[in-house]
Design a protein around this motif. Structure first.
Motif, PDB file in Angstrom:
ATOM      1  N   THR A   1      11.715   4.297  -3.186  1.00 22.98           N
ATOM      2  CA  THR A   1      10.156   3.970  -2.861  1.00 22.98           C
ATOM      3  C   THR A   1      10.915   2.316  -2.434  1.00 22.98           C
ATOM      4  O   THR A   1       9.873   2.547  -1.299  1.00 22.98           O
ATOM      5  CB  THR A   1       9.166   4.127  -4.200  1.00 22.98           C
ATOM      6  N   PRO A   2      10.964   1.998  -2.576  1.00 25.18           N
ATOM      7  CA  PRO A   2      11.153   0.059  -1.654  1.00 25.18           C
ATOM      8  C   PRO A   2      11.890   0.541  -0.426  1.00 25.18           C
ATOM      9  O   PRO A   2      10.970  -0.266   0.627  1.00 25.18           O
ATOM     10  CB  PRO A   2      11.713  -0.492  -2.326  1.00 25.18           C
ATOM     11  N   LEU A   3      12.623   0.918  -0.561  1.00 23.55           N
ATOM     12  CA  LEU A   3      12.845   1.556   1.048  1.00 23.55           C
ATOM     13  C   LEU A   3      11.908   2.194   2.290  1.00 23.55           C
ATOM     14  O   LEU A   3      12.036   1.650   3.413  1.00 23.55           O
ATOM     15  CB  LEU A   3      14.180   2.421   1.294  1.00 23.55           C
ATOM     16  N   TYR A   4      11.700   3.693   1.786  1.00 23.88           N
ATOM     17  CA  TYR A   4      10.993   4.049   2.319  1.00 23.88           C
ATOM     18  C   TYR A   4       9.408   2.940   2.741  1.00 23.88           C
ATOM     19  O   TYR A   4       8.858   3.227   3.686  1.00 23.88           O
ATOM     20  CB  TYR A   4       9.859   5.473   1.972  1.00 23.88           C
ATOM     21  N   ALA A   5       8.763   2.128   1.699  1.00 26.98           N
ATOM     22  CA  ALA A   5       7.891   1.558   2.462  1.00 26.98           C
ATOM     23  C   ALA A   5       8.222   0.604   3.056  1.00 26.98           C
ATOM     24  O   ALA A   5       7.106   0.167   3.937  1.00 26.98           O
ATOM     25  CB  ALA A   5       7.315   1.307   1.181  1.00 26.98           C
ATOM     26  N   PHE A   6       9.328  -0.241   2.955  1.00 29.58           N
ATOM     27  CA  PHE A   6       9.765  -1.049   3.880  1.00 29.58           C
ATOM     28  C   PHE A   6       9.915  -1.156   5.257  1.00 29.58           C
ATOM     29  O   PHE A   6       8.974  -1.106   6.487  1.00 29.58           O
ATOM     30  CB  PHE A   6      11.543  -1.543   2.998  1.00 29.58           C
ATOM     31  N   ALA A   7      10.525   0.542   5.746  1.00 29.32           N
ATOM     32  CA  ALA A   7      10.358   0.899   7.173  1.00 29.32           C
ATOM     33  C   ALA A   7       9.575   1.173   7.443  1.00 29.32           C
ATOM     34  O   ALA A   7       9.082   1.333   8.377  1.00 29.32           O
ATOM     35  CB  ALA A   7      11.159   2.361   6.761  1.00 29.32           C
ATOM     36  N   ALA A   8       8.804   1.929   6.841  1.00 27.83           N
ATOM     37  CA  ALA A   8       6.551   2.199   7.098  1.00 27.83           C
ATOM     38  C   ALA A   8       6.649   1.722   7.394  1.00 27.83           C
ATOM     39  O   ALA A   8       5.528   1.393   8.327  1.00 27.83           O
ATOM     40  CB  ALA A   8       6.492   3.676   5.968  1.00 27.83           C
TER      41      ALA A   8
ATOM     42  N   LEU B   1       0.963  -1.599  -0.073  1.00 31.41           N
ATOM     43  CA  LEU B   1       0.321   0.165   0.187  1.00 31.41           C
ATOM     44  C   LEU B   1       0.807   1.117   0.573  1.00 31.41           C
ATOM     45  O   LEU B   1       0.243   2.348  -0.368  1.00 31.41           O
ATOM     46  CB  LEU B   1      -0.673  -0.079   1.174  1.00 31.41           C
ATOM     47  N   VAL B   2       1.698   1.217   0.720  1.00 31.95           N
ATOM     48  CA  VAL B   2       2.980   2.459   0.895  1.00 31.95           C
ATOM     49  C   VAL B   2       3.703   2.572  -0.193  1.00 31.95           C
ATOM     50  O   VAL B   2       3.922   4.124  -0.906  1.00 31.95           O
ATOM     51  CB  VAL B   2       3.693   2.453   2.098  1.00 31.95           C
ATOM     52  N   ALA B   3       4.700   1.318  -0.791  1.00 29.43           N
ATOM     53  CA  ALA B   3       4.554   1.661  -2.529  1.00 29.43           C
ATOM     54  C   ALA B   3       4.022   2.335  -3.140  1.00 29.43           C
ATOM     55  O   ALA B   3       4.039   2.950  -3.776  1.00 29.43           O
ATOM     56  CB  ALA B   3       4.879   0.350  -2.665  1.00 29.43           C
TER      57      ALA B   3
END
Length: 775
Positions: A603-610, A588-590
Motif C-alpha cells: 500500500t505505501p509503495l502504490y500510494a507513493f507512486a500514484a 488519500l490514495v493510501a
C-alpha cells in the motif's frame, strides 16, 4: 441647454458623488472597458470578485457592531440596575441573555441607565467625528472644496451639501452609531421596526459630527500648513483609539471598575444633550412619549446646524485658499559631518529621517499598536493582571509576536503605498527595486523587534522563570518577526495598486486579512509543546516568505503596467504547491487502498507512486501550457559525469548517516525492529530506492531548490531546500536527511539534471536499509 439643478438637487448630486467615490474605494469596482476605450486596463482576473469580499466584510462588521451594542446595553443594565438575572449572566448561563433582555424590555430604562447610555452614545459620536478627522484626507494636498466652489452652486447650498454628504458617507460613524441606536429601539419593544427608527436618530448625530468635522478641518486648513496638518492628523488618530476602546469596554463583563464608575456618575442633565435626547426618543414606548424628545432633538440639531453653517460662511469669507505658501520653507540643511558613525544603509537612514518628519506615519506605525494594546488592558480591567504575564510563557510569546506582527501591518506592509505618486522614482535608482524593498523590510523588522523585547522584559521582570522552553519561545518569536517582515513587504506588493487615483484604494484589503491569517498560524505554533511541530512551522513559514518574496520580485518590473504579466518561470511557490499536493494525494490514495486491501505491505509503495506520478504529470502539463522557463530535466548532457556525481554524493551522505546511527544506537530513538523481518523488505526497497528518489527529487531539488537558486546563491538555496526536505521526515532521521538534502542539492547544481540527485537519494536509502538490516 441643461438648466442648473435646484438646491436640493445639488445637495443630492454632491452626496451621490461622495457615495460613488466611497463605493469605488471600498469595493474596487471597475467597469468593463469597451472597444472604443483608449486606455488599457488590467486583466479581468485581477479585478473579478473583489466586490464579494467588500460585501462580506461590510456584513461581518455590521453584525459584529450589533453584537457589541447588545452586550453593552445588557452589561450596563446589569452593572447599574443590578436585577436578579444578572447573576446568571455573570456565571455564563446560556439563558441569561434572554432573561436579562426580557427584564430590560419590561419597563423603560432607569434614569441611571439612560444617562450611562447617553454617555456611551456620546463616546461613539466622538468616534464618528475623530475617525474621519484622523484619516489621510486632512493632510492631503488636494482639497476637494477648492474645486467644488467652481461649480454653479451657491456657497450656502455647497456647505449644506457638504454636511449631507459627510453625514451619509461616513462608514465608521454609521457602524458606531446605527447599531447602538437600533438596539436601544429594540430593547424598547419596537422589535423589527428598530432598524428603521435607528436611521433618523443616527443620521441626526452624524449630521452634528459632520458639522464639527467641517468646522475643524476648514479652520485648520485655512490657518495651518500641510506639515502641521499631518501632526494634527496623527493626534486625532491617537485620540480616537482610547475613546473607541472605552466605548467598546462596556460590552465586556470584565470592564474596568473606573469606567463603570464614570458611567454611574453621569449627571441627569446629560439626557438633554443630543445623544441623551436620542436615547429618550428611542426608549419611548409609544409615539406620544417619543414626540417630545424627538422634537427637542430636531430643534437642537437645527439650531446647531444653522449656527455652524453661519460660522462656516464666516470662515470662508476670504475664499477657500489661505494666503501665503502652503508649505513652510525649511532652513538650510547642514551637510553631514565626515567620518561620523552611521546606522544602516543610506536608504535605511533615509527611511528613518522621513519617519521622524512624517509624524502621522510614525504614530500610525509605531505608536498606535501600543495604544491599542494599552487601551484594551486598561478599559477591559486586565491591567492588574499584567504581573501574571510571565507565568504563562506561551501566552507571553504569543503576545510578543502578536504586537510585533501587528506593527508590520502598519509599517512594512505599507512600504509601496507610502511612496504614493513618487513610486516610479524607485525604478530610476541605481539599484533594483527588489533590493530597495529588501532593505526596507530589514529596517522594519529591526524596529518591530523592539516590541517583543519589551513584552519579554516585562514578563520576566514580574515573574522571572528561566528554562529551555523560554529560550526556545524567544528564539521562535525573534525569528518570526524578520520572516513576517518579508511576508508583509511581499504581500504589500500584491496589495498595492499604484495606478489608483484615491490613496485609500491603493491597498487591497484582502491581502491584509491574508497576512493576519498567516500570523495567527504562526501564533498557533507558539502554543505547541512539540518542538518538532514548532520547528516545522518555522521552516514552512520561512519557505512561504521566500516564495512570496520571489513572486513579488517577479511582479515588481510590471507593477506600473497593468496590461503585462511576468514570464512564467519555475518558482519556490511551485515546489510548495507540488509538495502539498503530493502529501495530500499520498494520504488519500493510501486510505483508499487500505480500505480495499487492509494490511497490505504494498500500500505505501502504490500510494507513493500514484501521488508522485499525478503530481509530476500535472506540473509538467502546467509548465508546458504556460511555456515556463527553467523546468528541471532528468536526462543530463553528460550522463556518465552526472551518474558519478550522484553516486559520490549518495556515498558521502550514507557515510554521514552511518556515523549518526552509531551515536543513535543506544538512545530511545533507535528502531527496535529491523526492516524486513515481516517480509516487507522487498516493498520497502522499491519504495525507498525507486519511488522516493523519482518523486521527491523532482519536488525538492527540481522545483524548490531550483526556485531558491533563482533567488539566491547555491549554498543558501541548498540549506533552505534541505531544511524543508528534512522536516517532512520523522524526527530521529531529520539530521541525516538534512545532510542528504545538502548532498543532493550539490549534485544537482553540478550536473544541472535530476539524474544525479535521484541516484544519490537511491544510494543513500539503500545503504540506510542495509545498515538497519545488518544491525
Amino acid at each position: 441647454m441643461r438648466t442648473a439643478p435646484s438646491q436640493a438637487g445639488a445637495m443630492w448630486l454632491l452626496a451621490r458623488l461622495r457615495l460613488r467615490r466611497l463605493v469605488n474605494m471600498t469595493f474596487s469596482f471597475r467597469r468593463r472597458q469597451g472597444v472604443h476605450d483608449k486606455s488599457r486596463a488590467a486583466s479581468a482576473s485581477k479585478r473579478r470578485g473583489r466586490w464579494l469580499l467588500g460585501v462580506a466584510m461590510a456584513l461581518a462588521m455590521t453584525f459584529a457592531f450589533i453584537s457589541l451594542a447588545e452586550q453593552s446595553i445588557l452589561n450596563l443594565h446589569c452593572k447599574l440596575d443590578g436585577p436578579a438575572a444578572c447573576g446568571a449572566l455573570a456565571a455564563g448561563s446560556p439563558d441569561a441573555v434572554e432573561t436579562a433582555a426580557r427584564e430590560l424590555q419590561a419597563a423603560p430604562f432607569s434614569v441611571v441607565l439612560s444617562a450611562a447610555l447617553s454617555w456611551q452614545l456620546t463616546l461613539l459620536w466622538l468616534v464618528s467625528f475623530l475617525l474621519p478627522l484622523g484619516s489621510r484626507e486632512l493632510a492631503q494636498a488636494d482639497w476637494d472644496l477648492e474645486w467644488l466652489v467652481t461649480l454653479p452652486v451657491r456657497r450656502g447650498t455647497l456647505l449644506w451639501g457638504r454636511l449631507v454628504e459627510r453625514s451619509i458617507a461616513n462608514p465608521g460613524g454609521v457602524l458606531a452609531l446605527w447599531p447602538t441606536c437600533m438596539m436601544l429601539a429594540w430593547y424598547a419593544g419596537h422589535r423589527w421596526s428598530a432598524p428603521l427608527l435607528a436611521v433618523p436618530a443616527a443620521l441626526t448625530l452624524l449630521m452634528l459630527a459632520a458639522l464639527v468635522r467641517t468646522l475643524v478641518d476648514t479652520g485648520l486648513r485655512l490657518a495651518l500648513p500641510p506639515s502641521q496638518l499631518r501632526n494634527l492628523q496623527a493626534m486625532a488618530s491617537v485620540a480616537c483609539l482610547p475613546v473607541m476602546y472605552l466605548a467598546m469596554s462596556y460590552s465586556t463583563w470584565s470592564s474596568a471598575s473606573f469606567a463603570l464608575e464614570w458611567a454611574r456618575a453621569i449627571p441627569s442633565w446629560m439626557l438633554w444633550t443630543p445623544p441623551g435626547l436620542a436615547v429618550q426618543a428611542l426608549n419611548a414606548r409609544s409615539a406620544t412619549q417619543a414626540l417630545g424628545p424627538a422634537l427637542l432633538l430636531a430643534l437642537q440639531t437645527g439650531v446647531l446646524l444653522y449656527g455652524g453653517v453661519a460660522l462656516l460662511r464666516h470662515q470662508l469669507r476670504g475664499g477657500v485658499v489661505a494666503a501665503g505658501a502652503r508649505e513652510t520653507a525649511r532652513g538650510p540643511v547642514s551637510p553631514p559631518r565626515p567620518g561620523r558613525w552611521r546606522i544602516g544603509s543610506p536608504l535605511q537612514r533615509r527611511e528613518l529621517l522621513l519617519l521622524s518628519r512624517d509624524r502621522n506615519f510614525l504614530v500610525q506605525s509605531l505608536l498606535i499598536p501600543l495604544i491599542i494594546v494599552g487601551s484594551q488592558l486598561v478599559f477591559n480591567g486586565q491591567l492588574q493582571n499584567i504581573a501574571l504575564i510571565g507565568q504563562n510563557q506561551h501566552t507571553m510569546a504569543a503576545m510578543a509576536f502578536g504586537i510585533g506582527s501587528y506593527v508590520l501591518v502598519l509599517s512594512a506592509f505599507q512600504t509601496l503605498n507610502t511612496e504614493g505618486g513618487a513610486l516610479w522614482m524607485l525604478y530610476t535608482f541605481p539599484q533594483s527595486v527588489a533590493r530597495t524593498l529588501k532593505e526596507k523590510a530589514q529596517l522594519w523588522g529591526v524596529l518591530a523587534l523592539l516590541y517583543p523585547s519589551l513584552v519579554f522584559g516585562a514578563g520576566l521582570y514580574f515573574s522571572p522563570v528561566y528554562d529551555w522552553r523560554l529560550l526556545a519561545l524567544t528564539v521562535t518569536v525573534l525569528a518570526g518577526i524578520p520572516i513576517y517582515a518579508l511576508i508583509a513587504v511581499a504581500l504589500g506588493v500584491f496589495a498595492s495598486d499604484p495606478l489608483a487615483q484615491e490613496a485609500q484604494a491603493r491597498v487591497r484589503p484582502a491581502y491584509v486579512y491574508l497576512y493576519m491569517l498567516l500570523s495567527s498560524l504562526y501564533m498557533y505554533g507558539l502554543y505547541g509543546d512539540d518542538w518538532m511541530q514548532t520547528l516545522a512551522i518555522v521552516v514552512l513559514t520561512a519557505s512561504l516568505a521566500l516564495a512570496l518574496w520571489q513572486k513579488a520580485c517577479d511582479e515588481l518590473p510590471y507593477l506600473l503596467d497593468p496590461a503585462s504579466l511576468p514570464p512564467a518561470r519555475v518558482s519556490i511557490a511551485d515546489g510548495l504547491i507540488a509538495a502539498m499536493l503530493f502529501f495530500v494525494l499520498q494520504r488519500l490514495v493510501a486510505t483508499l487502498l487500505a480500505g480495499a486491501a487492509p494490511g497490505s505491505a504494498s500500500t505505501p509503495l502504490y500510494a507513493f507512486a500514484a501521488a508522485g506520478s499525478i503530481v509530476y504529470g500535472v506540473m509538467r502539463l502546467v509548465y508546458w501550457r504556460a511555456g515556463t522557463e527553467g523546468v528541471p530535466v532528468i536526462r543530463p548532457s553528460l550522463p556518465g559525469r552526472a551518474a558519478l556525481t550522484g553516486v559520490g554524493a549518495g556515498v558521502l551522505a550514507a557515510l554521514a548517516c552511518a556515523g549518526y546511527m552509531v551515536l543513535l544506537r543506544h538512545t530511545p530513538w533507535w528502531p527496535r525492529q529491523a526492516p524486513g523481518q515481516d517480509g516487507q523488505l522487498y516493498w520497502l526497497l522499491l519504495l525507498s530506492v525507486v519511488a522516493a528518489p523519482l518523486c521527491e527529487e523532482f519536488i525538492f531539488r527540481g522545483l524548490i531548490f531550483g526556485g531558491l537558486r533563482r533567488l539566491t546563491g547555491a549554498l543558501p538555496a541548498a540549506l533552505g531546500s534541505a531544511a524543508l526536505f528534512s522536516i517532512v521526515h520523522p524526527a530521529p532521521s531529520m539530521l541525516p536527511v538534512f545532510v542528504l538534502g545538502l548532498c543532493t542539492a550539490w549534485s544537482y547544481e553540478r550536473s544541472k539534471s535530476l539524474l544525479a540527485p535521484m541516484l544519490a537519494h537511491a544510494v543513500y536509502n539503500g545503504a540506510v536499509i542495509a545498515l538497519q538490516t545488518m544491525a
